[in-house]
Design an enzyme around this catalytic site. Sequence first.
Site: not given
Length: 589
Positions: A82, A201
């Site tokens: 992605e 993240y």
Amino acid sequence: MYYSNGNYEAFARPKKPADAAKKSAYIVGSGLAGLAAAAFLVRDGQVPGNQIHVFEELDLPGGSMDGILNEQRGYIIRGGREMEPHFETLWDLFRSIPTLENADVSVLDEFYWLNKADPSNSQTRVIENRGNKLASDGQLTLSRQAIEEIAKLVLTSESQLDNVKINEVFGSDFFKSNFWLYWSTMFAFEPWASAMEMRRYLLRFVHHVGTLQNMSALKFTKYNQYESLVKPLIKYLQDHDVKFQYNTVVNNIVVKQNDTQKQAVKIELTVKNEKQTLDLTTDDLVFVTNGSITESTTYGDNEHPAPQTHPIGASWELWEKLAAQDPTFGQPAKFYQDIPEANWTMSATCTFSDDRIIPYIQKITGKDPRSGSIVTSGPVSIRDSNWLLGISISRQPHFQQQKSNELIVWLYGLFSDQPGNYIHKKIADCNGQEICEEFLYHIGVPENQIAEIAQAANSIPIHMPYITSYFMPRQAGDRPLVVPKGSQNLAFIGNFAETKRDTVFTTEYSVRTAMEAVYQLLDVDRGVPEVFDSAFDLRTILSALYYLNDKKRLAELPLNQVEKVGLNAFLKKIHGTYLEEIFKDEKLL
């Protein structure tokens, strides 16, 4: 090497580094990191292309950035990476790479125009009960305790998270939330994964908290990533006379050391089963892709599961031999040994020509999969799947060679240790038809049609034993620095090298480590774009707070009486100020 932001350095061309014409480069691995290193050597390092050599153990380049029509098996996709607008080094690279169709158009131009015309937007992120949208889809469903646990992890120093697992910092409320379902299935996190990486993240992608439910921030290539990214990059390098050597295994790199310096002095390799050695000087730069998530991949077909036995793989063996020479070269065993059984190892590529599945996909996605528009905008997750099955359907055609009546669906199961709901076997034990049947069952195809449709489809099971190895719990030093301290001519690139703040399992990490390696070893006088600074943006933090609480304003939060008094005092203090304007802009007031 230094970091920069803004467009002053982003648009500048560096001067030719001293002695660039004398340098030669040897790149181990032709994945995205290796290809990016070669491109930065050419573009920014201005090293002659014919002095750059890429060694690849397979007979084609690309590494994990794949997508191929195999004459025997059919269409194969092991996975997809992605992408989003703030992959600063990735776009810095591809602004310079022409498309295959038009030399006046860059890959970035094509990508930008395409995603403007056909933006990502998932109408259904999670299904259950055989194709029905999850009732709470669109809400993050985080309890106050879970939000506090997120905040605590973010505020914890990375140095305090050595070898800590995600399930050691979050309680049961967090794992029951839609936030975790969205997050884990989008990024492939498991509860046992590294809390250190989870923290990275959260900080790295805090600007996407508000789009987790519809994935509107994601961007996608025209075709599979091999055709859209790798092939143009290969042509660019070949046009600059970069040398590619396939069917070549690098067995070892001998490093000479003293108290302050490390120098790679010899490469030992096997070329088409013939042993060779290559002596090196300090003018010979070596870039090593250490480790691989797709090493030892095996394939099945409609009638046969993918084999689960495999050798260790050349990339891991090379890293082991390097690590044996110096502890600063990392701890490879930490990543590829003792991976928990409850993990993701399997994906499958299913090619359909039977139109009977079209209505079920349209019901879930709200889109005609043959319209040419992106279909799922990332994964659609099946909440009640024992395998935690994910479905991804990209723009069709996904391959240039794809026929108009063919539809390609990519599947993956995050839990490899559980029997399926329809096929009562572990996903790794299933052949292609059985995996396809499980998928058809969960999207609502009538049971009396499932076997017939699955038998007519071509489904390729793919076993990737190390696909989750990036996320293994780790501590400082387990991954080598991009350029280890004292190294004169040796650098590590890819997602098992260590750089600040950025997150693994991304195209950006591959390109960033390549850029940092080239800039350090060649002393390129241009800033490496820093990791996007959303974690330091007050607006982004406040927006994340709004969405983490499912779009509640401050006055709507579940506060006790003391907290309400404190909030009211704070609001009075900021009334009429710039801070109040920001809170209003981010919908908290």
